[in-house]
Design a protein around this motif. Structure first.
Motif, PDB file in Angstrom:
ATOM      1  N   ASN A  32      44.344  36.686  43.423  1.00  0.00           N
ATOM      2  CA  ASN A  32      42.962  36.802  43.869  1.00  0.00           C
ATOM      3  C   ASN A  32      42.239  37.724  42.893  1.00  0.00           C
ATOM      4  O   ASN A  32      41.590  37.258  41.960  1.00  0.00           O
ATOM      5  CB  ASN A  32      42.961  37.316  45.311  1.00  0.00           C
ATOM      6  CG  ASN A  32      41.591  37.740  45.819  1.00  0.00           C
ATOM      7  OD1 ASN A  32      40.593  37.593  45.136  1.00  0.00           O
ATOM      8  ND2 ASN A  32      41.533  38.287  47.010  1.00  0.00           N
ATOM      9  N   PHE A  33      42.390  39.039  43.038  1.00  0.00           N
ATOM     10  CA  PHE A  33      41.710  39.885  42.056  1.00  0.00           C
ATOM     11  C   PHE A  33      42.650  40.745  41.230  1.00  0.00           C
ATOM     12  O   PHE A  33      42.247  41.284  40.205  1.00  0.00           O
ATOM     13  CB  PHE A  33      40.612  40.737  42.692  1.00  0.00           C
ATOM     14  CG  PHE A  33      41.114  41.702  43.724  1.00  0.00           C
ATOM     15  CD1 PHE A  33      41.643  42.929  43.351  1.00  0.00           C
ATOM     16  CD2 PHE A  33      41.050  41.395  45.072  1.00  0.00           C
ATOM     17  CE1 PHE A  33      42.093  43.829  44.303  1.00  0.00           C
ATOM     18  CE2 PHE A  33      41.504  42.289  46.033  1.00  0.00           C
ATOM     19  CZ  PHE A  33      42.032  43.504  45.645  1.00  0.00           C
ATOM     20  N   ASP A  40      38.525  37.279  35.769  1.00  0.00           N
ATOM     21  CA  ASP A  40      39.471  37.598  36.838  1.00  0.00           C
ATOM     22  C   ASP A  40      39.023  36.968  38.151  1.00  0.00           C
ATOM     23  O   ASP A  40      39.014  37.604  39.206  1.00  0.00           O
ATOM     24  CB  ASP A  40      39.566  39.132  36.940  1.00  0.00           C
ATOM     25  CG  ASP A  40      40.597  39.582  37.960  1.00  0.00           C
ATOM     26  OD1 ASP A  40      41.486  38.776  38.295  1.00  0.00           O
ATOM     27  OD2 ASP A  40      40.502  40.738  38.422  1.00  0.00           O
ATOM     28  N   ASP A  54      39.117  34.567  41.474  1.00  0.00           N
ATOM     29  CA  ASP A  54      40.140  34.259  42.465  1.00  0.00           C
ATOM     30  C   ASP A  54      40.526  32.784  42.317  1.00  0.00           C
ATOM     31  O   ASP A  54      39.927  31.897  42.932  1.00  0.00           O
ATOM     32  CB  ASP A  54      39.536  34.538  43.853  1.00  0.00           C
ATOM     33  CG  ASP A  54      40.480  34.179  44.984  1.00  0.00           C
ATOM     34  OD1 ASP A  54      41.582  33.670  44.720  1.00  0.00           O
ATOM     35  OD2 ASP A  54      40.098  34.415  46.144  1.00  0.00           O
ATOM     36  N   GLU A  81      33.622  37.741  35.941  1.00  0.00           N
ATOM     37  CA  GLU A  81      34.171  38.404  37.118  1.00  0.00           C
ATOM     38  C   GLU A  81      35.212  39.400  36.629  1.00  0.00           C
ATOM     39  O   GLU A  81      36.305  39.038  36.199  1.00  0.00           O
ATOM     40  CB  GLU A  81      34.775  37.437  38.140  1.00  0.00           C
ATOM     41  CG  GLU A  81      35.436  38.232  39.260  1.00  0.00           C
ATOM     42  CD  GLU A  81      35.673  37.506  40.571  1.00  0.00           C
ATOM     43  OE1 GLU A  81      35.081  36.447  40.803  1.00  0.00           O
ATOM     44  OE2 GLU A  81      36.468  38.049  41.371  1.00  0.00           O
ATOM     45  N   HIS A 124      36.641  41.619  38.452  1.00  0.00           N
ATOM     46  CA  HIS A 124      37.029  42.153  39.752  1.00  0.00           C
ATOM     47  C   HIS A 124      37.972  43.367  39.749  1.00  0.00           C
ATOM     48  O   HIS A 124      37.640  44.420  40.261  1.00  0.00           O
ATOM     49  CB  HIS A 124      37.625  41.001  40.587  1.00  0.00           C
ATOM     50  CG  HIS A 124      37.528  41.248  42.049  1.00  0.00           C
ATOM     51  ND1 HIS A 124      37.451  40.232  42.961  1.00  0.00           N
ATOM     52  CD2 HIS A 124      37.505  42.396  42.762  1.00  0.00           C
ATOM     53  CE1 HIS A 124      37.379  40.750  44.176  1.00  0.00           C
ATOM     54  NE2 HIS A 124      37.411  42.054  44.076  1.00  0.00           N
ATOM     55  N   ASN A 133      30.117  37.233  39.376  1.00  0.00           N
ATOM     56  CA  ASN A 133      30.668  37.540  40.695  1.00  0.00           C
ATOM     57  C   ASN A 133      31.524  38.806  40.645  1.00  0.00           C
ATOM     58  O   ASN A 133      32.209  39.061  39.656  1.00  0.00           O
ATOM     59  CB  ASN A 133      31.539  36.362  41.155  1.00  0.00           C
ATOM     60  CG  ASN A 133      32.012  36.502  42.593  1.00  0.00           C
ATOM     61  OD1 ASN A 133      31.195  36.660  43.498  1.00  0.00           O
ATOM     62  ND2 ASN A 133      33.317  36.460  42.802  1.00  0.00           N
ATOM     63  N   GLU A 134      31.460  39.565  41.688  1.00  0.00           N
ATOM     64  CA  GLU A 134      32.384  40.679  41.949  1.00  0.00           C
ATOM     65  C   GLU A 134      32.726  41.490  40.717  1.00  0.00           C
ATOM     66  O   GLU A 134      33.888  41.623  40.335  1.00  0.00           O
ATOM     67  CB  GLU A 134      33.648  40.138  42.625  1.00  0.00           C
ATOM     68  CG  GLU A 134      33.329  39.587  43.993  1.00  0.00           C
ATOM     69  CD  GLU A 134      34.536  39.163  44.813  1.00  0.00           C
ATOM     70  OE1 GLU A 134      35.428  38.519  44.269  1.00  0.00           O
ATOM     71  OE2 GLU A 134      34.556  39.493  46.009  1.00  0.00           O
TER      72      GLU A 134
HETATM   73 MG    MG Z   1      37.250  37.969  43.305  1.00  0.00          MG
END
Ligand code: MG
Ligand code: GAL
Length: 974
Positions: free
Chosen positions: A78-79, A175, A177, A389, A391, A431-432
């Motif tokens: 995921n991250f 990174d 997910d 990302e 993350h 994102n994130e």
């Molecule tokens: Mg993520």
């Protein structure tokens, strides 16, 4: 001889985003190009600086080597980064794929400018031709182009080598997910242009038909070309150049290659505006002419006249506040990883269209360019998201100046590529990745370059949904509690549209309360929709015997969401990864083969373009679309009577415009007898649509015309056989192999597990209650059995009163849950049947699976399905197959024998082939072994599903609490 590209070590230099790469533009050069897809020579090195060997295997391009037979297998996190190095470092063990092939350069390209395009490769791409360094590129989800004009010889043969380094400084920005893959994942091609060429074209429209086209012209020739000009052709109408800006610098008879910018413009009075409901596209051809009128370059576009604007807290499309019924979509395929074909993408969008979606967020990177072509054509609003990302190391990277260039590079190249697509209505910075100066830098670039679209970034917006100073024009939270959204909209301080970038996490058996979200959205100004997380369950088809991805050879080894024997849908950990996030990758509204999960039907109804209401004896049909009339839809009435079967009648939809409604005549006269009555409008496509053949079901809105009568008609049939219970107080019945007992358990869903509820339930011992018989009392008409079930939160007293009734047995049950059991998955009965009862007919909600907080889309009616088709094959076995609001059901064998259960009230019922322990023992659906008989569960109360695997739990009204629960049912053999 040392290779300068490798000597530069670009995989450990975040400042190096590219070298020798051409600027991105919005021109599609695929037509007339020389495709270089197919088998390439290949070798996998252990590290980017390891020497290339003389031994080659082969790999198909495009494709990820992680699913194509190498030992470097997919890994899911995921991250968590899959290795420990901090940014900008990457591990020493770094699989590096070397792809090589010969290219015969067409002799006809003599004098032309020759360009290599690599559709996508990552995380770092190095390009060599005949051993000479040509260029470097990063960003695994955007194309890279390199000018080979002076490098290859038309009519000659060149050796092209593409080296792909899997891990790099850039991995920290990728990174997301999803599965980690590596390879050349989109097509590679070679094309040629005239040295005098269109370098970019920017199309801008307004919904009143205003069109402006800016054409950037360059010439590699170096001398001043006299008199070039540009023309356009829109729907066959000629557009002439109205302005020209010369940009070149002249010195000593030489000119810079940027010659200038020409503008075309017109107002098309009768332009049909583009919307997701009416995706009208107007073909535009732009031609660059030499002074003699001959054509030096041509570029094709499809113009959609539309305008996006934020006014106050509303996002407007052509002036209209549209609901955003979105989903997050990855480029994914169960056989090829990130490589997706045009046909696959089209099938994705067709599926979404048929289930009521009108928007896509390209989570979390620019998707394959064809996806946007298809979204233009089929009609979707797209939030185009940049490939950023960070993350795991978000906080370090967002402000790290070494990554500044990468942020601006990734965002700006996406905008340059996609700016002409009418479907793209909002840009997303990624994102994130926390929120830092690097985001603001990228936002600044976008605002200047494309003032026609809003931009959003969740990481910035979340600081304060109303803050105008952050890099987000939209309040776009993820998984915000619905109450918080409503409270914000009512607070008086909302300044931006609130559209959740992710909500309603679709992991396993999920998406409880989706209807609550939409009830709030449709009734609260300021709330405008959101994007469900996510489209796909990312299961990779895997051979069970050797643990390898099936790859392209796996085509056809699955059906209706289920793998054929010897295969399974792999999730995190299944390829031997030690760092992974398990089944969290299986969180979509469709199975890995795109079979819709039951939630899709829920969504379809929530998004229904036609609504039905019945109040005060009046039947009203509403057109719930934004732009279309009801003329392209057809319908049929269906009346379902509790005791009288189903009747149908043709329906005529009223001719009302978008948003309009009309009272329509009642199509049936209700019989005096017959109890509960439901009226359904089955709406279908009246014409062939791009996304559906004529006659495709679109929605099935339903209203209740008459409630169930309270007086139970006494069926005066002969009394059933005497009630028999054994020495344990368990019912003895010829059709049952296990007597009905109390159940307080359901095999935890992913939400139950990740939300922490399952752990609490296990701690209470709900999965292993021990039954102790307390008392058996026999009377004239039946038997009362009292038992106690131990839990660690106190004992549950359970009473069953078995009474002999006409033709069978009535079972009245009571369960007293002690106060400690504050929240349990279910209270109900479970029993098992003899083999052979393979068809379930029921009167209740269906036909698809439904649960108390996911039942809006399942109309009440008479349904029938084989038992084997009732169970939904969620990748990780869990509670599945339930039907909500069941009033009555019959389980029968082909010879007509079996039994009917009539319930006192609409109840949650499931009939499956699996005990809880069967489900608990299997980690993948393919491990389940169906029992010959049926496991029947019927519930006094069943907990909602919620979305707690990532986001809010079910609503308080759907919890099952302590206290006394009562339910009763009759069992009659047929
Ligand atoms: Mg993520
Ligand atoms: C979000 C994230 C997605 C995905 C999802 C959970 O936080 O943006 O990429 O991880 O949660 O499935």
């Amino acid at each position: 001889m040392s290779d300068p590209l490798r000597a530069l070590r670009p995989w450990e230099s975040p400042e190096v985003t590219s070298w020798g790469r051409l600027p991105m533009n919005a021109l599609d050069r695929r037509t007339g190009a020389l495709p270089l897809d197919g088998d390439w020579r290949f070798q996998l090195l252990p590290a980017p600086d390891a020497p290339v060997q003389g031994v080659w295997s082969s790999q198909p391009v495009p494709g990820a080597w992680t699913v194509q037979g190498t030992d470097d297998l997919p890994q899911y996190t995921n991250f968590a980064m899959p290795w420990g190095e901090f940014p900008p470092d990457s591990p020493a063990a770094n699989p590096t794929g070397v792809y090589e092939r010969e290219v015969d350069v067409p002799a006809a390209w003599a004098g032309r400018r020759i360009v290599l395009q690599v559709g996508a490769a990552g995380s770092v791409l190095l390009v060599h031709v005949d051993g000479r360094p040509v260029g470097v590129s990063k960003d695994s989800h955007l194309a890279a182009e390199f000018d080979l004009s002076g490098v290859v010889r038309p009519g000659g043969r060149a050796v092209l080598r593409l080296t792909v380094v899997k891990w790099s400084d850039a991995s920290h920005l990728e990174d997301q997910d999803q599965w980690w893959h590596a390879g050349i994942t989109r097509p590679v091609l070679l094309y040629a242009t005239d040295p005098l060429r269109l370098a970019d074209v920017t199309v801008r429209t307004r919904c009143d038909g205003t069109l402006r086209v800016d054409c950037q012209v360059r010439d590699a020739g170096g001398a001043l070309p006299a008199g070039w000009y540009v023309t356009g052709e829109l729907d066959g109408r000629l557009l002439t150049q109205d302005q020209e800006f010369e940009r070149f610098k002249e010195k000593d008879g030489r000119v810079s290659d940027f010659l200038g910018e020409a503008r075309l413009g017109t107002v098309v009075a009768d332009a049909r505006p583009w919307t997701a409901e009416t995706p009208a596209l107007h073909p535009l051809t732009v031609r660059l002419h030499r002074a003699d009128g001959s054509v030096a370059d041509t570029s094709h576009h499809r113009v959609g006249f539309r305008e996006v604007e934020i006014r106050g807290r509303d996002l407007l499309l052509n002036g209209e506040r549209v609901y955003i019924r979105g989903v997050n979509r990855h480029d994914f395929h169960p056989l090829t990883g990130r490589t997706v074909s045009y046909e696959d993408m089209r099938a994705d969008l067709v599926t979404l269209k048929r289930f009521g979606f009108n928007a896509i967020r390209t989570a979390h990177y620019p998707n394959d360019p064809s996806l946007l072509d298809l979204a233009d054509e089929l009609g979707f609003y797209v939030i185009d998201e940049a490939n950023i990302e960070a993350h795991d190391h978000a906080h370090e990277i967002a402000d790290d100046p070494r990554y500044l260039g990468a942020f601006v590079d990734r965002v700006s190249r996406m905008v340059l590529r996609d700016k002409n697509h009418p479907c793209v209505i909002v840009w997303s910075l990624g994102n994130e990745s926390d929120y830092g100066a690097n985001h603001d830098a990228a936002a600044g670039w976008v605002r200047r370059h494309d003032p026609t679209r809003p931009l959003q970034y969740e990481g910035a917006a979340k600081l304060d949904w109303a803050d105008p100073t952050v890099a987000s024009d939209i309040a776009c939270p993820m998984y915000a509690p619905l109450e918080d959204c409503v409270a914000h909209a009512l607070s008086g301080r909302q300044t931006k549209p609130l559209i959740q970038c992710e909500y309603s996490h679709a992991m396993g058996n999920s998406n409880g309360t989706l209807a609550d979200h939409w009830e709030a959205i449709e009734s609260t100004p300021g709330l405008q929709g959101g994007f469900i997380w996510e489209f796909w369950d990312h299961g990779i088809l895997q051979r069970v015997n050797d643990g390898r991805p099936a790859g392209r050879g796996g085509a056809g080894l699955y059906d209706h969401g289920v793998t054929t024997p010897g295969h399974r849908w792999a999730y995190g950990g299944d390829f031997g990864e030690t760092i992974h996030d398990g089944a969290f990758v299986a969180d979509g509204v469709v199975f890995p083969d795109r079979t819709p999960k039951p939630v899709m039907f829920e969504h379809r109804e929530i998004a229904a373009p036609v609504r039905l209401a019945y109040t005060g004896g009046e039947l009203r049909v509403t057109n719930h679309q934004h732009f279309r009339g009801l003329d392209r839809l057809a319908a049929e009435w269906r009346l379902s009577l509790a005791d009288g079967g189903t009747r149908t009648a043709p329906a005529e939809l009223p001719r009302v415009p978008a948003g309009g409604s009309a009272v329509v005549p009642m199509p049936f006269t209700l019989p005096e007898e017959g109890g509960e009555a439901w009226l359904t409008l089955r709406v279908t496509t009246a014409d062939e649509e791009a996304w559906a053949p004529r006659g495709t079901e679109v929605c099935v809105p339903q209203v209740r015309l008459r409630a169930a009568s309270r007086t139970v008609s006494a069926t005066a049939t002969a009394p059933g056989p005497p009630v028999e219970v054994d020495e344990d107080g368990l019912l003895v019945h010829p059709l049952l192999t296990a007597a009905p007992v109390l159940s307080l358990w359901r095999t935890p869903t992913d939400n139950d597990e990740l939300g922490g509820m399952a752990a609490r339930w296990r701690a209470w011992g709900l999965d292993a209650t021990r039954r102790t018989l307390l008392d058996v009392r026999r009377g004239n008409t039946g038997v009362t059995v009292i038992a106690e079930y131990t839990t660690l939160a106190g004992a549950v007293r359970h009473e069953q009163v078995f009474t002999r009734v006409g033709g069978g047995i009535r079972i009245e049950e009571t369960a007293d849950l002690p106060q400690g059991l504050t929240d349990v998955p279910r209270v109900g009965s479970v029993f098992e049947t003899v083999a052979g009862l393979d068809v379930l007919q029921w009167y209740g909600q269906g036909p698809w699976e439904s649960y108390p907080d996911r039942s809006t889309g399942a109309p009440v009616g008479h349904h029938s399905l084989p038992v084997d088709e009732l169970f939904t094959p969620y990748l990780r076995p869990q509670e599945s197959g339930g039907r909500h609001g069941v009033r009555r059901f019959t389980l029968s064998a082909p010879d007509g024998t079996g039994f009917t259960v009539a319930l006192d009230e609409p109840r949650q019922v499931s009939v499956t082939r699996y005990r809880d322990e069967d489900l608990a023992a299997a980690a993948h659906h393919d491990e389940l072994v169906a029992r010959p008989g049926c496991v029947v569960r019927l519930d006094a109360a069943h907990r909602g599903l919620g979305t707690a695997s990532c986001g809010p739990d079910t609503s308080p009204g759907h919890l099952v609490r302590a206290g006394t629960h009562r339910w009763s049912w009759t069992l009659r053999p047929r």
